[in-house]
Design an enzyme around this catalytic site. Structure first.
Site, PDB file in Angstrom:
ATOM      1  CG  ASP A  37      58.205   2.586  17.405  1.00 55.44           C
ATOM      2  OD1 ASP A  37      58.441   3.311  16.657  1.00 55.44           O
ATOM      3  OD2 ASP A  37      57.133   2.488  18.008  1.00 55.44           O
TER       4      ASP A  37
HETATM    5  C1  BGC Z   1      57.860  -0.179  22.931  1.00 53.51           C
HETATM    6  C2  BGC Z   1      57.340  -0.396  21.638  1.00 53.51           C
HETATM    7  C3  BGC Z   1      56.498   0.955  21.304  1.00 53.51           C
HETATM    8  C4  BGC Z   1      57.312   2.282  21.494  1.00 53.51           C
HETATM    9  C5  BGC Z   1      56.938   3.544  21.325  1.00 53.51           C
HETATM   10  C6  BGC Z   1      58.530   1.028  23.093  1.00 53.51           C
HETATM   11  O1  BGC Z   1      58.933   1.050  24.496  1.00 53.51           O
HETATM   12  O2  BGC Z   1      58.506  -1.578  23.399  1.00 53.51           O
HETATM   13  O3  BGC Z   1      56.323  -1.428  21.281  1.00 53.51           O
HETATM   14  O4  BGC Z   1      56.150   0.950  19.894  1.00 53.51           O
HETATM   15  O5  BGC Z   1      58.033   2.098  22.886  1.00 53.51           O
HETATM   16  O6  BGC Z   1      56.036   3.900  22.269  1.00 53.51           O
HETATM   17  C1  NOJ Z   2      53.963  -0.651  18.944  1.00 49.37           C
HETATM   18  C2  NOJ Z   2      53.903   0.672  18.002  1.00 49.37           C
HETATM   19  O1  NOJ Z   2      52.563   1.316  18.438  1.00 49.37           O
HETATM   20  C3  NOJ Z   2      54.017   0.402  16.890  1.00 49.37           C
HETATM   21  O2  NOJ Z   2      53.937   1.562  16.161  1.00 49.37           O
HETATM   22  C4  NOJ Z   2      55.235  -0.246  16.713  1.00 49.37           C
HETATM   23  O3  NOJ Z   2      55.336  -0.648  15.223  1.00 49.37           O
HETATM   24  C5  NOJ Z   2      55.402  -1.576  17.357  1.00 49.37           C
HETATM   25  N1  NOJ Z   2      55.270  -1.321  18.762  1.00 49.37           N
HETATM   26  C6  NOJ Z   2      56.606  -2.326  17.191  1.00 49.37           C
HETATM   27  O4  NOJ Z   2      57.619  -1.738  17.852  1.00 49.37           O
END
Ligand code: BGC
Ligand code: NOJ
Length: 812
Positions: free
Chosen positions: A485
């Site tokens: 993400d």
């Molecule tokens: C986090 C991710 C997460 C994304 C969406 C980011 O700040 O580091 O792990 O998937 O937010 O909530």
């Molecule tokens: C947590 C999110 O829930 C997931 O969808 C994502 O793949 C990982 N972070 C990596 O960014």
């Protein structure tokens, strides 16, 4: 250092001090009513949706940690204490918390009074039941006062935290049975037809429903005035902050004990049967609920039912090896965590507030891989729910609310890996159950039934979305982001406060993802197999042609010489390449491309995994990238916003460690696959709980990487795709019992000294008793006997009507 131990026979983790490095929590609830409960009795409760139907209030990010819960106070003379130590924090003479499967118990003592608290959510009822027993171990009479305390949340947890100008005037309660039963009915007079109750199965000596009256306006739950006084005030809340507190005076002879049952419940009334008198709520269903859990026998029977449910579930995949840590994770905790991700997705944990994300499209599809064997029927419904939030062009809402099941337009779509995860989840479901009928279900797009198509058509849309959204190198376009993400290649955010997830255009015609390429190769093939099963060979052939194009692009433009490139940015510059100043190698494409089989024959896979070992490995697991970004890269987005070593910027992102481990099994490297498995496996790192900090019975999303100050420290425990993927890794690849469309395949890949092991696997109505003999080889079944007969290959032929299979496999 440890703060407890595993009790495998009881299926419990036993915490022996309340002062764990972080709150160590458990989840209660099986269907629609859920609670989080920590080892100091903190936590909160909700019905179906942690944001929209929150029953009790929690204080996030507060001091001390874990502020607010469902507390019991015991007043013994001038001493006030809690069985879970918080909130008063009086030093206890003894303390033990046992987190079990769907229940928690607390056994504590102070000055020769022992308290036992058992808390769980029954299988079929929308309530949390707490059985509280006080035992007098003194030589003299004990004159105690027991207080209960919960603070109501005014339903919408988001609004509850913000909209004080309204909310401080809306709170309403009713009190009956002399205070034994307290009804929280805020907003019931208008658009709600539900209320909450907190009742106890005995006459009480006092009650309070106004927080200020019970605590005192300037006190916290650590020093409630009413408890100090030894007497509730009988307050009836009107506005402000409604609570429910009971006071029970308990006199005990030496050796005597008394038990009380508290029920915290959620009740919904039919629209036309809301009231029993003007302004008086219809209490019939509440009374029935309270009556159901009035006796100890009823509560014990209900707990037994819950325990049996879990025993039954866990008998579906059971291993017995010479390795107790593997057995304990596979047989108990890993599967338990998978079920929690089924219930919660990423919504409610001690790191997810429950008011942010609902259900994630990609998250829930991946979670499914870990629980589909446990609850196939519910997995089926989940697939349909998820697919219903897809758009007609195959893209999808990134998240949806569990209560409404509607896509969340705040975050919208544009995460280009999402569509393919739907194929992953559906394929896993069909391989598990053989139920092809799901593919013929009519499923809406964006919840609009007038444009519904079959689920297979949805999968086709998923497949085509990727096939038709490729960039200059023939690799899939990334959109807002892929699995990572934080790799926001079309975002270009320059100002604080802009959400990396939604800022900027969701699409760009240039930025490409090698990770999605790996997914397309893997799930494109799974899609082709589904088409074949439906008799559509032409579609299968078309799919394989498309897959071949992306495969080739991955082996050329996606290859950097010693490892797979991660992506191409919006200027078509490489991300995750030797050419980069920082972030030269990323874990995701190495793990996923190799597990998809890319580059195995060409020798690229071997090289990629060597590079992972050389550049990303640490004693606590494999880091997500190296070197970590030391400055903000406008063209990369959030990934470079984290300090080096944390989260997506060089953390050990546990979710993708199993991908690398699975990739190693694809190459037959059992030693290395297992080594990777062990590094993040909770049972293996229990001994360093003081470093790791999070619960030693579940996976965390992230462990701080080598660049971080707190290298080895876990964060974001519980709600992570790590649970599903590690279960897939250990159960299907390392121990090697993999469901195919034609039956179970047996192809373990274990360390050479792993030893023989047995697995019981229930699958499509039959029980498979599998014994694996190991002769020092890591992979390769040399002999497979099914019910005494030798079988060619790895797949146990499925025979209609055969209910028991005795399977003997020899590795090497
Ligand atoms: C986090 C991710 C997460 C994304 C969406 C980011 O700040 O580091 O792990 O998937 O937010 O909530
Ligand atoms: C947590 C999110 O829930 C997931 O969808 C994502 O793949 C990982 N972070 C990596 O960014």
């Amino acid at each position: 250092m440890k703060y407890g131990f595993f009790d495998d026979n009881a299926l419990e983790y036993v915490i022996t001090t309340p002062k764990t490095p972080l709150p160590w929590i458990n989840y209660l609830g099986n269907r629609e009513f859920f609670s989080l409960i920590s080892n100091t009795c903190g936590g909160y409760t909700f019905y179906k949706d942690a944001k929209l139907l929150r029953l009790t209030r929690y204080r996030y990010n507060n001091v001390p940690y874990d502020n607010n819960g469902k507390y019991f106070f015991i007043k013994d003379g001038d001493t006030i204490w809690n069985p879970g130590w918080q909130p008063v924090k009086t030093a206890l003479d003894s303390y033990e918390c046992r987190h079990g499967l769907g229940y928690s118990t607390f056994t504590s003592s102070k000055d020769d009074v022992e308290a036992k608290v058992l808390t769980f959510v029954p299988m079929e009822d929308n309530c949390e039941v707490s059985k509280v027993t006080l035992i007098n171990k003194k030589n003299s009479d004990a004159s105690l006062t027991l207080f209960s305390y919960v603070e109501w949340c005014l339903w919408n947890a988001d609004d509850d935290m913000k909209n004080f100008q309204r909310n401080l005037s809306t709170g309403e309660v009713e009190v009956t049975d002399g205070g034994s039963v307290i009804y929280h009915k805020t907003e019931y007079r208008e658009r709600r037809n539900h209320y909450a109750i907190y009742g106890v199965n005995t006459a009480v000596d006092g009650f309070d429903t106004s927080r200020d009256a019970f605590l005192g306006a300037y006190n916290g739950p650590d020093s409630p005035d009413a408890v100090k006084e030894g007497k509730c005030t009988g307050s009836v809340a009107s506005g402000w902050s409604p609570i429910a507190a009971h006071q029970i005076n308990v006199n005990l002879k030496p050796g005597e004990s008394k038990t009380f049952i508290f029920t915290l419940g959620y009740i919904e009334n039919p629209e036309d049967d809301k009231w029993e008198a003007p302004s008086v709520v219809n209490k019939k269903p509440a009374i029935a609920m309270l009556n159901k859990f009035k006796t100890e026998e009823a509560v014990d029977a209900s707990l037994e039912e819950l325990k049996n449910y879990w025993k039954e579930l866990l008998s579906i995949y059971h291993v017995s090896s010479s390795n107790d840590k593997v057995d304990r994770m596979v047989n108990i905790w890993n599967q338990y965590q998978c079920m929690v991700t089924f219930n919660m997705s990423r919504s409610a944990s001690y790191y997810e507030s429950g008011i942010g994300r609902g259900m994630g499209f990609r998250d829930s599809c991946q979670d499914l891989l870990g629980f589909v064997h446990l609850i196939p029927d519910r997995a089926r419904q989940r697939i349909i729910d998820i697919a219903s939030t897809q758009f007609q062009d195959g893209s999808a809402y990134h998240q949806y609310q569990p209560l409404t099941k509607k896509g969340n337009s705040d975050i919208g779509s544009g995460f280009n890996d999402d569509p393919l995860w739907l194929i992953a989840g559906t394929s896993a479901y069909i391989r598990e159950t053989g139920d092809l009928s799901i593919l013929k279900e009519m499923v809406p797009f964006d919840n609009d039934m007038s444009v519904a198509k079959t689920l297979m058509d949805h999968l086709k849309c998923s497949f085509n979305f990727t096939a038709t959204h490729t960039g200059p190198h023939g690799l899939p376009l990334i959109g807002r982001a892929d699995w990572n993400d934080c790799l926001n290649l079309n975002c270009f955010s320059e100002h604080p406060g802009e959400s990396f997830q939604t800022f900027g255009p969701s699409e760009g015609p240039v930025a490409e993802s090698v990770f999605i390429a790996g997914m397309f190769v893997k799930y494109g093939e799974e899609y082709a197999q589904l088409a074949e099963l439906l008799g559509d060979d032409a579609e299968a052939a078309r799919a394989r042609e498309e897959v071949k194009k992306v495969y080739d692009a991955t082996c050329t433009a996606g290859w950097d010489g010693d490892w797979f490139v991660r992506a191409y940015d919006a200027n078509s510059n490489k991300v995750g390449s030797k050419e980069c100043e920082e972030g030269q190698i990323f874990i995701e494409p190495q793990g996923f491309c190799v597990l998809a089989g890319i580059g195995v024959e060409e020798g690229l896979a071997e090289k990629a995994l060597k590079s992972v070992e050389e550049k990303l490995d640490t004693k606590y697991g494999v880091m997500i990238l190296q070197p970590a970004y030391t400055k903000y890269h406008l063209e990369l987005g959030e990934v470079s916003s984290y300090p080096p070593g944390y989260k997506e910027n060089g953390g050990i992102f546990c979710h993708n460690n199993p991908w690398v481990s699975i990739a190693e099994t694809v190459l037959g490297h059992g030693n290395r696959a297992f080594e990777i498995y062990k590094k993040t496996c909770p049972a293996y790192i229990e001994e360093i709980s003081d470093v790791h900090c999070t619960e030693p019975y579940v996976y965390s999303q992230m462990v701080a990487g080598r660049d971080a100050k707190f290298f080895g420290q876990g964060k974001n425990s519980w709600l992570t795709g790590t649970a599903a993927w590690t279960f897939v890794n250990i159960s299907q690849y390392i121990l090697g019992v993999y469901p195919t469309h034609n039956g179970l395949s047996i192809n373990p890949c274990v360390p050479e000294d792993f030893g023989d092991f047995n697995i019981t696997r229930k699958y499509r109505g039959a029980t498979y008793n599998i014994s694996v003999k190991q002769s020092g080889a890591q992979k390769g079944v040399s002999k497979l006997l099914v019910n005494g007969k030798e079988v060619e290959g790895n797949v146990i032929p499925y025979e209609e009507g055969v209910k028991e299979y005795t399977v003997e496999a020899v590795i090497g």
